[in-house]
Design a protein around this motif. Sequence first.
Motif, PDB file in Angstrom:
ATOM      1  N   VAL A 140     100.729 -18.453  -2.715  1.00  0.00           N
ATOM      2  CA  VAL A 140      99.906 -19.472  -2.095  1.00  0.00           C
ATOM      3  C   VAL A 140      98.424 -19.590  -2.453  1.00  0.00           C
ATOM      4  N   TYR A 141      97.792 -18.061  -2.532  1.00  0.00           N
ATOM      5  CA  TYR A 141      96.471 -17.982  -2.616  1.00  0.00           C
ATOM      6  C   TYR A 141      96.064 -17.574  -4.287  1.00  0.00           C
ATOM      7  N   ASN A 142      97.023 -17.809  -5.376  1.00  0.00           N
ATOM      8  CA  ASN A 142      96.654 -17.592  -6.750  1.00  0.00           C
ATOM      9  C   ASN A 142      95.266 -18.519  -6.913  1.00  0.00           C
ATOM     10  N   LEU A 143      94.778 -17.814  -7.958  1.00  0.00           N
ATOM     11  CA  LEU A 143      93.405 -18.524  -8.344  1.00  0.00           C
ATOM     12  C   LEU A 143      93.747 -19.897  -8.705  1.00  0.00           C
ATOM     13  N   ARG A 144      94.701 -20.426  -9.429  1.00  0.00           N
ATOM     14  CA  ARG A 144      94.989 -21.740  -9.767  1.00  0.00           C
ATOM     15  C   ARG A 144      95.612 -22.501  -8.674  1.00  0.00           C
ATOM     16  N   LEU A 145      95.741 -21.903  -7.256  1.00  0.00           N
ATOM     17  CA  LEU A 145      96.470 -22.681  -6.427  1.00  0.00           C
ATOM     18  C   LEU A 145      95.754 -22.761  -5.136  1.00  0.00           C
ATOM     19  N   TYR A 146      94.721 -21.763  -4.746  1.00  0.00           N
ATOM     20  CA  TYR A 146      94.181 -21.602  -3.622  1.00  0.00           C
ATOM     21  C   TYR A 146      93.679 -22.558  -2.957  1.00  0.00           C
ATOM     22  N   ARG A 147      92.872 -23.563  -3.944  1.00  0.00           N
ATOM     23  CA  ARG A 147      92.384 -24.677  -3.502  1.00  0.00           C
ATOM     24  C   ARG A 147      93.170 -25.767  -2.903  1.00  0.00           C
ATOM     25  N   GLN A 148      94.225 -25.862  -3.726  1.00  0.00           N
ATOM     26  CA  GLN A 148      95.177 -26.944  -3.235  1.00  0.00           C
ATOM     27  C   GLN A 148      95.717 -26.655  -1.983  1.00  0.00           C
ATOM     28  N   THR A 149      96.153 -25.034  -1.844  1.00  0.00           N
ATOM     29  CA  THR A 149      96.555 -24.652  -0.396  1.00  0.00           C
ATOM     30  C   THR A 149      95.710 -25.054   0.697  1.00  0.00           C
ATOM     31  N   TYR A 150      94.473 -24.563   0.558  1.00  0.00           N
ATOM     32  CA  TYR A 150      93.371 -24.696   1.553  1.00  0.00           C
ATOM     33  C   TYR A 150      93.031 -26.283   1.928  1.00  0.00           C
ATOM     34  N   TYR A 151      93.127 -27.359   1.027  1.00  0.00           N
ATOM     35  CA  TYR A 151      92.986 -28.547   1.568  1.00  0.00           C
ATOM     36  C   TYR A 151      94.025 -29.108   1.802  1.00  0.00           C
ATOM     37  N   GLY A 152      95.039 -28.879   1.454  1.00  0.00           N
ATOM     38  CA  GLY A 152      96.518 -29.424   1.987  1.00  0.00           C
ATOM     39  C   GLY A 152      96.891 -28.872   3.238  1.00  0.00           C
TER      40      GLY A 152
END
Length: 275
Positions: A140-152
């Motif tokens: 969930v906090y991978n470099l490619r995914l963390y922004r998506q997780t945060y905003y979602g």
Amino acid sequence: MPSPPANSKTLIYGVDFSGSKTACKKIWVSRGTIHNRTLHINSCCPISDLMPESISKDRDNCLSFLRYLISTETKAIFGLDLSLGFPEAMIDGQSWESSILNFSKNYNSPEDFRAKCRSAMGNKEVKRKTEIQKKAPFCVYNLRLYRQTYYGIKYIIEPLLKKEHVRIMPIQEPLPEKALLAEICPACTLKRNDIYVPYKGKSNRELENRRMILAAIKTWKIELEKKVVKAALENAEGDALDSILAAYAAHSALQEMETDQPLAKEYMSEGMIYD
């Protein structure tokens, strides 16, 4: 309170989520209905196409509209390409609900979220049980995914939970008057069906792979309108196709709910991917 029958939800939405500054272009939404246990997908478009023309198409308005859509479509299940939980070791004894409702208090930016996750996990990328089992590419906090997780989590899931406008599968009991939300992962769906091939890009190879995936989808008790197929082929970034896969996974989640299979305790604290 007993669960309502799965067919109490007659609308299916598949949402390919994005937390990028161009979220209104990157978030694609597929919509379908269920007839005789077959999913009919009749629209597929960027979320900006669903928003009123008078509203500016910035990220805040886009995410606000998605919240509104989920909260008002009470007869729908939404398959959302977004991580809906965290590794058990990271939430340190909190319940799943508490970890979501306190998200904004605990993390003040995407970078703060990633840094605190990595610190808590000893600078390692730790996947949830469901991500390991379903072969999800990233934690969930991978470099490619963390922004998506945060905003979602901050702008979609936390506010919807606080206002009790949605029920999250499989953790919360379904209610007839509230939309259902299921976490999905297009890559996991493709892997389960043995068609995980490169399909995002402008080359002829990637176009033909999108065409192949769409042909396979039509064998899964799904009917796609011509305009839906056209959108998925023409959208080289793959967001349209991902939203179709999200709708399929949401439909599968409804069918899985009917089986009433017991779930591992990790799913109730970490969340679960439906594929």
